[in-house]
Design an enzyme around this catalytic site. Structure first.
Site, PDB file in Angstrom:
ATOM      1  CG  ASP A   1      31.737 -15.234 -21.361  1.00 15.10           C
ATOM      2  OD1 ASP A   1      32.812 -14.528 -22.154  1.00 15.10           O
ATOM      3  OD2 ASP A   1      30.720 -15.660 -22.496  1.00 15.10           O
TER       4      ASP A   1
ATOM      5  CG  ASP B   1      37.068 -12.786 -20.116  1.00 14.42           C
ATOM      6  OD1 ASP B   1      36.639 -12.728 -21.095  1.00 14.42           O
ATOM      7  OD2 ASP B   1      36.898 -13.881 -19.421  1.00 14.42           O
TER       8      ASP B   1
ATOM      9  N   GLY C   1      31.146 -10.142 -26.826  1.00 14.76           N
ATOM     10  CA  GLY C   1      31.358 -10.490 -28.490  1.00 14.76           C
ATOM     11  C   GLY C   1      32.304 -11.482 -28.616  1.00 14.76           C
TER      12      GLY C   1
ATOM     13  CE  LYS D   1      31.219 -13.403 -25.071  1.00 12.78           C
ATOM     14  NZ  LYS D   1      32.459 -14.303 -25.037  1.00 12.78           N
TER      15      LYS D   1
ATOM     16  CB  SER E   1      38.175  -7.630 -25.529  1.00 13.80           C
ATOM     17  OG  SER E   1      38.763  -8.536 -24.753  1.00 13.80           O
TER      18      SER E   1
ATOM     19  CD  GLU F   1      33.835 -11.750 -19.560  1.00 14.25           C
ATOM     20  OE1 GLU F   1      34.678 -10.461 -19.520  1.00 14.25           O
ATOM     21  OE2 GLU F   1      33.420 -12.342 -20.459  1.00 14.25           O
TER      22      GLU F   1
ATOM     23  CE  LYS G   1      36.670  -9.398 -22.188  1.00 11.55           C
ATOM     24  NZ  LYS G   1      35.313  -9.971 -22.471  1.00 11.55           N
ATOM     25  CG  LEU G   2      43.523  -5.242 -18.920  1.00 13.21           C
ATOM     26  CD1 LEU G   2      44.501  -4.965 -18.024  1.00 13.21           C
ATOM     27  CD2 LEU G   2      43.897  -4.669 -20.337  1.00 13.21           C
ATOM     28  CE  LYS G   3      39.528 -12.376 -23.903  1.00 14.28           C
ATOM     29  NZ  LYS G   3      38.291 -12.831 -23.384  1.00 14.28           N
TER      30      LYS G   3
END
Ligand SMILES: CSCC[C@@H](NC(=O)CCC(=O)O)C(=O)O
Ligand SMILES: [Mg+2]
Length: 368
Positions: A239, A189, A291, A263, A135, A214, A161-163
């Site tokens: 999520d 995300d 995570g 999670k 992430s 996400e 994964k890119l915020k």
């Protein structure tokens, strides 16, 4: 297995670099660890609640308080606390799933260590190592983002994964796709940063062949996620919205998502996480292990979960060095883009006493 007492231990874990999401920036994790003591031994659990109630309504001081006042005393009445009996004992208390997860994981760890069973064997793992994603937080600039992604790709991570957030989405995703090509497994995300009015803008992400988007919308709106999912080609993954197998069933039946980030800390522990896995597998919904910047203790249990057959997408199960210069356990080190699933009894890892002593900021013993 009668519980004789529970230790609540807070540890300060500085991050190797700030981790920025749409709801804030983390520079240090104030982690609550739970240690359950029985005549046969002990077990560990990690609470994933953040310091402030920004990812969800839980926060670490609140988790410690609800454990001290309600959840730990509830175990006293148990004749012998196995994980299933403990889960039933905590069920009357509403919410506080992260606090419950930490205690139930410690009970399960103690139970499994006593019987010499690994988390992987108990949960039903189908693999002995899992492919790992990473992430990547929101950065100050696209060049800085590209440098960070290049480093992780060089380390061997199989998925990035890119915020994202409004103002940091299409451009950075385009830059990463252009720099690293179409073969890079890529997802984003949003941590609930958008609204349904952003649907046309989010649809611009469809051109980048993402695995998923996400949690684009607020956690409490499955109906709007279903409306958004009908307007995107990119699969919607949830999520924050999924706190139980019941939530997962509702989301699937409403068409709010086609993938779920599982999670264990968010959903109340590994028993519920496995229920979500089983439900999703029965409905053809892919799951992957998310995570919460866990230390090696939580990371060990997550790897066991990520090895279950329905976990068909790489998870946010990064190596220890993604977040911590020094982990409280032996570090998890990426090998060819994978991490080995611990095979020892229980979690299969133990805290390193010297490191644990160094990072501990407080401990509290709760007799049961
Ligand atoms: C501080 S952000 C924690 C929640 C976030 N977690 C990650 O991005 C992965 C963190 C990790 O690699 O443990 C998520 O919404 O999925
Ligand atoms: Mg997320």
């Amino acid at each position: 297995m009668k519980i004789t007492g529970v230790e609540l231990r807070r540890v300060a874990m500085p991050l190797v670099a700030p981790f920025r999401t749409s709801f804030g920036t983390e520079t240090e994790r104030d982690v609550l660890l739970v240690r359950v003591v029985t005549p046969e031994g002990e077990g560990w659990g990690e609470c994933v609640a953040m310091s402030d109630p920004l990812y969800s309504s839980e926060y670490v001081d609140g988790a410690a308080e609800v454990l001290r006042r309600f959840l730990v005393p509830a175990l006293a009445a148990l004749p012998g606390a196995g994980a299933h009996a403990a889960e039933r004992a905590l069920a009357p208390f509403k919410g506080h799933r992260m606090a419950k997860a930490a205690l139930l994981t410690a009970v399960l760890d103690a139970e499994l260590r006593a019987t010499g069973t690994s988390f992987a064997d108990f949960l039903g793992a189908a693999r002995d190592r899992v492919p790992c994603g990473v992430s990547v937080g929101i950065m100050d600039s696209v060049p800085r983002l590209l440098d960070a992604v290049a480093g992780y790709v060089d380390e061997g991570y199989v998925r990035v994964k890119l915020k994202i957030e409004p103002g940091w989405d299409v451009e950075p995703v385009r830059a990463v796709r252009e720099r690293f090509g179409d073969d890079l497994l890529l997802q984003v995300d949003a941590n609930a940063a958008y609204t349904l009015a952003d649907a046309p803008h989010l649809a611009r992400l469809d051109e980048f062949g993402l695995l998923l988007v996400e949690q684009p919308l607020p956690e409490d709106d499955l109906v709007q996620h279903a409306a958004l999912a009908r307007r995107l080609r990119t699969p919607v993954c949830l999520d924050e919205s999924i706190e139980s197998a019941r939530d997962a069933a509702a989301a699937i039946s409403l068409g709010a998502c086609s993938i779920i980030n599982v999670k264990p800390g968010r959903v109340g522990g590994y028993l519920e996480a496995r229920r979500i896995h089983d439900l999703c597998r029965a409905n053809g919904v892919a799951v992957w292990c998310g995570g919460m910047l866990e230390t090696g203790l939580g990371r060990a249990a997550n790897l066991a979960l990520a090895a279950l057959p329905g976990f068909t997408l790489p998870g946010d199960t990064s190596g220890s060095r993604r977040y911590y210069a020094t982990d409280v356990t032996e570090p998890f080190v990426l090998d060819d883009g994978h991490l080995a699933v611990p095979t020892g009894p229980g979690l299969g890892v133990d805290p390193l006493p010297d490191v644990l002593a160094e990072v501990t900021t407080s401990t509290r013993w709760l007799p049961v």
